[in-house]
Write a protein that holds these residues in place. Structure first.
Motif, PDB file in Angstrom:
ATOM      1  N   SER A  63     -37.755 -55.609 -18.266  1.00 35.57           N
ATOM      2  CA  SER A  63     -38.225 -56.488 -19.344  1.00 35.57           C
ATOM      3  C   SER A  63     -39.729 -56.349 -19.559  1.00 35.57           C
ATOM      4  O   SER A  63     -40.203 -56.256 -20.691  1.00 35.57           O
ATOM      5  N   VAL A  64     -40.488 -56.328 -18.461  1.00 37.30           N
ATOM      6  CA  VAL A  64     -41.942 -56.213 -18.560  1.00 37.30           C
ATOM      7  C   VAL A  64     -42.338 -54.846 -19.115  1.00 37.30           C
ATOM      8  O   VAL A  64     -43.264 -54.739 -19.931  1.00 37.30           O
ATOM      9  N   LYS A  65     -41.626 -53.801 -18.711  1.00 37.27           N
ATOM     10  CA  LYS A  65     -41.921 -52.459 -19.218  1.00 37.27           C
ATOM     11  C   LYS A  65     -41.708 -52.394 -20.728  1.00 37.27           C
ATOM     12  O   LYS A  65     -42.525 -51.840 -21.474  1.00 37.27           O
ATOM     13  N   LEU A  66     -40.586 -52.963 -21.193  1.00 40.81           N
ATOM     14  CA  LEU A  66     -40.314 -52.985 -22.627  1.00 40.81           C
ATOM     15  C   LEU A  66     -41.394 -53.768 -23.361  1.00 40.81           C
ATOM     16  O   LEU A  66     -41.898 -53.338 -24.409  1.00 40.81           O
ATOM     17  N   ALA A  67     -41.762 -54.925 -22.825  1.00 45.02           N
ATOM     18  CA  ALA A  67     -42.788 -55.752 -23.456  1.00 45.02           C
ATOM     19  C   ALA A  67     -44.104 -55.004 -23.578  1.00 45.02           C
ATOM     20  O   ALA A  67     -44.784 -55.078 -24.613  1.00 45.02           O
ATOM     21  N   GLU A  68     -44.466 -54.259 -22.557  1.00 44.18           N
ATOM     22  CA  GLU A  68     -45.713 -53.505 -22.580  1.00 44.18           C
ATOM     23  C   GLU A  68     -45.684 -52.430 -23.652  1.00 44.18           C
ATOM     24  O   GLU A  68     -46.670 -52.213 -24.369  1.00 44.18           O
ATOM     25  N   GLN A  69     -44.537 -51.749 -23.801  1.00 45.94           N
ATOM     26  CA  GLN A  69     -44.418 -50.701 -24.823  1.00 45.94           C
ATOM     27  C   GLN A  69     -44.543 -51.306 -26.228  1.00 45.94           C
ATOM     28  O   GLN A  69     -45.191 -50.732 -27.101  1.00 45.94           O
ATOM     29  N   VAL A  70     -43.920 -52.456 -26.441  1.00 47.54           N
ATOM     30  CA  VAL A  70     -44.019 -53.119 -27.748  1.00 47.54           C
ATOM     31  C   VAL A  70     -45.456 -53.535 -28.022  1.00 47.54           C
ATOM     32  O   VAL A  70     -45.988 -53.347 -29.124  1.00 47.54           O
ATOM     33  N   GLU A  92     -47.883 -63.569 -14.166  1.00 50.76           N
ATOM     34  CA  GLU A  92     -49.052 -62.697 -14.121  1.00 50.76           C
ATOM     35  C   GLU A  92     -48.699 -61.278 -14.546  1.00 50.76           C
ATOM     36  O   GLU A  92     -49.421 -60.652 -15.332  1.00 50.76           O
ATOM     37  N   ARG A  93     -47.603 -60.752 -14.036  1.00 48.74           N
ATOM     38  CA  ARG A  93     -47.169 -59.397 -14.419  1.00 48.74           C
ATOM     39  C   ARG A  93     -46.899 -59.321 -15.916  1.00 48.74           C
ATOM     40  O   ARG A  93     -47.233 -58.342 -16.587  1.00 48.74           O
ATOM     41  N   ALA A  94     -46.272 -60.351 -16.438  1.00 43.16           N
ATOM     42  CA  ALA A  94     -45.944 -60.368 -17.868  1.00 43.16           C
ATOM     43  C   ALA A  94     -47.200 -60.396 -18.718  1.00 43.16           C
ATOM     44  O   ALA A  94     -47.310 -59.670 -19.719  1.00 43.16           O
ATOM     45  N   MET A  95     -48.165 -61.218 -18.339  1.00 46.59           N
ATOM     46  CA  MET A  95     -49.398 -61.322 -19.123  1.00 46.59           C
ATOM     47  C   MET A  95     -50.181 -60.016 -19.114  1.00 46.59           C
ATOM     48  O   MET A  95     -50.762 -59.612 -20.124  1.00 46.59           O
ATOM     49  N   LEU A  96     -50.183 -59.333 -17.978  1.00 45.74           N
ATOM     50  CA  LEU A  96     -50.859 -58.035 -17.897  1.00 45.74           C
ATOM     51  C   LEU A  96     -50.205 -57.003 -18.808  1.00 45.74           C
ATOM     52  O   LEU A  96     -50.850 -56.053 -19.249  1.00 45.74           O
ATOM     53  N   ALA A  97     -48.914 -57.182 -19.064  1.00 45.43           N
ATOM     54  CA  ALA A  97     -48.181 -56.251 -19.930  1.00 45.43           C
ATOM     55  C   ALA A  97     -48.304 -56.611 -21.410  1.00 45.43           C
ATOM     56  O   ALA A  97     -47.763 -55.905 -22.264  1.00 45.43           O
ATOM     57  N   GLY A  98     -49.000 -57.706 -21.715  1.00 46.71           N
ATOM     58  CA  GLY A  98     -49.185 -58.083 -23.106  1.00 46.71           C
ATOM     59  C   GLY A  98     -48.230 -59.135 -23.612  1.00 46.71           C
ATOM     60  O   GLY A  98     -48.214 -59.449 -24.811  1.00 46.71           O
ATOM     61  N   VAL A  99     -47.403 -59.712 -22.707  1.00 49.47           N
ATOM     62  CA  VAL A  99     -46.487 -60.773 -23.113  1.00 49.47           C
ATOM     63  C   VAL A  99     -47.299 -62.022 -23.441  1.00 49.47           C
ATOM     64  O   VAL A  99     -48.151 -62.443 -22.661  1.00 49.47           O
ATOM     65  N   ARG A 100     -47.035 -62.619 -24.588  1.00 55.57           N
ATOM     66  CA  ARG A 100     -47.835 -63.759 -25.021  1.00 55.57           C
ATOM     67  C   ARG A 100     -47.424 -65.046 -24.316  1.00 55.57           C
ATOM     68  O   ARG A 100     -48.254 -65.885 -24.007  1.00 55.57           O
ATOM     69  N   ARG A 101     -46.125 -65.210 -24.070  1.00 56.04           N
ATOM     70  CA  ARG A 101     -45.652 -66.431 -23.440  1.00 56.04           C
ATOM     71  C   ARG A 101     -44.450 -66.130 -22.556  1.00 56.04           C
ATOM     72  O   ARG A 101     -43.615 -65.281 -22.889  1.00 56.04           O
ATOM     73  N   VAL A 102     -44.361 -66.838 -21.436  1.00 57.10           N
ATOM     74  CA  VAL A 102     -43.203 -66.775 -20.550  1.00 57.10           C
ATOM     75  C   VAL A 102     -42.601 -68.168 -20.520  1.00 57.10           C
ATOM     76  O   VAL A 102     -43.250 -69.128 -20.085  1.00 57.10           O
ATOM     77  N   LEU A 103     -41.377 -68.287 -21.018  1.00 56.08           N
ATOM     78  CA  LEU A 103     -40.718 -69.587 -21.128  1.00 56.08           C
ATOM     79  C   LEU A 103     -39.501 -69.638 -20.209  1.00 56.08           C
ATOM     80  O   LEU A 103     -38.836 -68.625 -19.983  1.00 56.08           O
ATOM     81  N   PRO A 104     -39.196 -70.818 -19.694  1.00 55.79           N
ATOM     82  CA  PRO A 104     -38.052 -70.941 -18.779  1.00 55.79           C
ATOM     83  C   PRO A 104     -36.735 -71.018 -19.527  1.00 55.79           C
ATOM     84  O   PRO A 104     -36.671 -71.523 -20.648  1.00 55.79           O
ATOM     85  N   MET A 105     -35.711 -70.502 -18.882  1.00 50.26           N
ATOM     86  CA  MET A 105     -34.334 -70.682 -19.368  1.00 50.26           C
ATOM     87  C   MET A 105     -33.637 -71.643 -18.406  1.00 50.26           C
ATOM     88  O   MET A 105     -33.823 -71.526 -17.205  1.00 50.26           O
ATOM     89  N   PRO A 106     -32.829 -72.584 -18.940  1.00 47.49           N
ATOM     90  CA  PRO A 106     -32.531 -72.818 -20.357  1.00 47.49           C
ATOM     91  C   PRO A 106     -33.689 -73.481 -21.091  1.00 47.49           C
ATOM     92  O   PRO A 106     -34.617 -73.993 -20.471  1.00 47.49           O
ATOM     93  N   ILE A 107     -33.615 -73.443 -22.421  1.00 45.87           N
ATOM     94  CA  ILE A 107     -34.669 -73.997 -23.261  1.00 45.87           C
ATOM     95  C   ILE A 107     -34.020 -74.622 -24.488  1.00 45.87           C
ATOM     96  O   ILE A 107     -32.945 -74.180 -24.928  1.00 45.87           O
TER      97      ILE A 107
END
Length: 383
Positions: A63-70, A92-107
């Motif tokens: 997921s993080v790899k895909l997010a970084e490519q996008v 932290e890993r997600a933010m470094l990859a350029g992910v704007r927000r990390v939200l919990p599931m369920p939501i």
């Protein structure tokens, strides 16, 4: 407010379905959804969404790899990660990859929509203030041609649209997904040997070289993947085959045009859900208009309405006017192809598309105009 184009990617089909239901909102248009696997990135490029929602489950690395490519390759697109676990290391890993927000599931739906709106506004403002926005090499656009009744001319439109786009210099492919009685090959005067049925029996539907071995190049420049030679072979082709073939072809053609059966089944729905644009063909008789209205209601419940444009084919003076049709279906009419039985019949019998056989006919001129409008309406610059 401009509708926010959202794409869903995930590892769990049931959770993707839940997310689709949560996003039934007037400000959100779901452009498509797919599993987190090979080909997902190409689909993001093609659909060109404003926001990508990635439901990651335990597949954090993928997921993080895909997010970084996008983030790197698609300026203007925000990525939101939806995770069962949102501990600090994952965030932290997600933010470094350029992910704007990390939200919990369920939501809940309201929270999800508010986050999507916020990210869309931030990214839009950032791009407006940026002096040097990188050009994005967006790849092919998929156009699905659908009609809720047989005999209304959807294949005629699909074939002539393909040829017209090819004459404009585009690289075009046609997939005949009317698996039992598809006759795109007849309109192109193509002898079929290898078809989509033979392709789907192998393990190569995700291999562009294999797909090309099963296509036929028409002299107009259009590549054609023909329907099975006999109705009983339709069972060899699954909705997943259709989706895989479409997404494999995306990067290699400017336009992939999919002709569909005149009914809402799993095959036509796969073609519609994986399209950038759906041309819904209708006629001017009350039976066809009624079927069109019914199918539009169903596609609306599946959140596909925003990419549908309605075309009236075989248009002639009648007690049912275009205004009547627009009122019945509650959608604007984007094009009117005049009724020209002689040109259409001669074209089909010769196996020569009307835009080549009778380019000066009113029917052909309107089909060429439709191709120009279609090409412009889904141009990436119109984000």
């Amino acid at each position: 407010m401009e509708k926010i184009k959202v794409m869903l990617i995930g590892v769990d089909g049931s959770k993707l379905f839940e997310l689709k239901n949560l996003l039934r909102h007037e400000d959100v248009a779901i452009m498509g959804y797919t599993k987190l696997e090979d080909g997902a990135l190409e689909k993001v490029y093609s659909l060109n969404p404003h926001v990508v929602l990635v439901q990651c489950g335990s597949e954090y690395d993928s997921s993080v790899k895909l997010a970084e490519q996008v983030y790197v390759e698609l300026p203007g697109c925000s990525v939101i990660l939806l995770c069962d676990n949102t501990d600090n290391s994952i965030v932290e890993r997600a933010m470094l990859a350029g992910v704007r927000r990390v939200l919990p599931m369920p939501i809940d739906g309201d929270t999800l929509v508010e986050n999507i709106k916020t990210e869309f506004s931030i990214e839009k403002l950032r791009l407006q203030k940026s002096k040097h926005t990188a050009a994005v090499n967006l790849q092919s656009k998929v156009i699905t041609v659908f009609g809720a009744k047989g005999g209304i001319g959807k294949t005629t439109i699909a074939v002539n649209l393909a040829v017209s786009l090819a004459q404009m210099g585009s690289k075009v492919a046609v997939i005949d997904a009317d698996l039992q009685f598809g006759d795109v090959n007849v309109y192109f005067d193509i002898e079929t040997k290898n078809t989509i049925a033979e392709l789907s029996q192998g393990q190569d539907t995700a291999d562009i070289d294999a797909i090309r071995r099963f296509t036929v190049l028409h002299h107009s420049g259009v590549n054609v993947l023909c329907a099975p030679n006999s109705p009983e072979y339709a069972e060899y082709v699954s909705p997943k085959n259709i989706e895989t073939i479409i997404n494999t072809m995306r990067p290699y053609y400017d336009f992939v045009i999919v002709d569909t059966p005149p009914l809402l089944n799993d095959i036509s729905l796969a073609a519609i859900e994986n399209a950038n644009l759906v041309l819904q063909i209708t006629g001017i008789d009350i039976s066809t208009v009624r079927n069109t209205k019914t199918s539009l209601n169903i596609l609306g419940s599946l959140q596909q309405t925003d990419k549908i444009e309605v075309i009236v084919n075989k248009f002639t003076n009648s007690i049912i006017t275009v205004k009547n049709i627009q009122k019945i279906i509650d959608m604007p009419i984007k094009g009117q192809i005049p009724f020209d039985y002689k040109t259409a019949l001669e074209s089909q019998n010769k196996g020569v598309p009307a835009v080549l056989d009778a380019p000066r006919s009113p029917m052909a001129k309107e089909l060429v105009r439709l191709a120009s409008v279609v090409a412009q309406s889904i141009n990436p610059s119109n984000r």
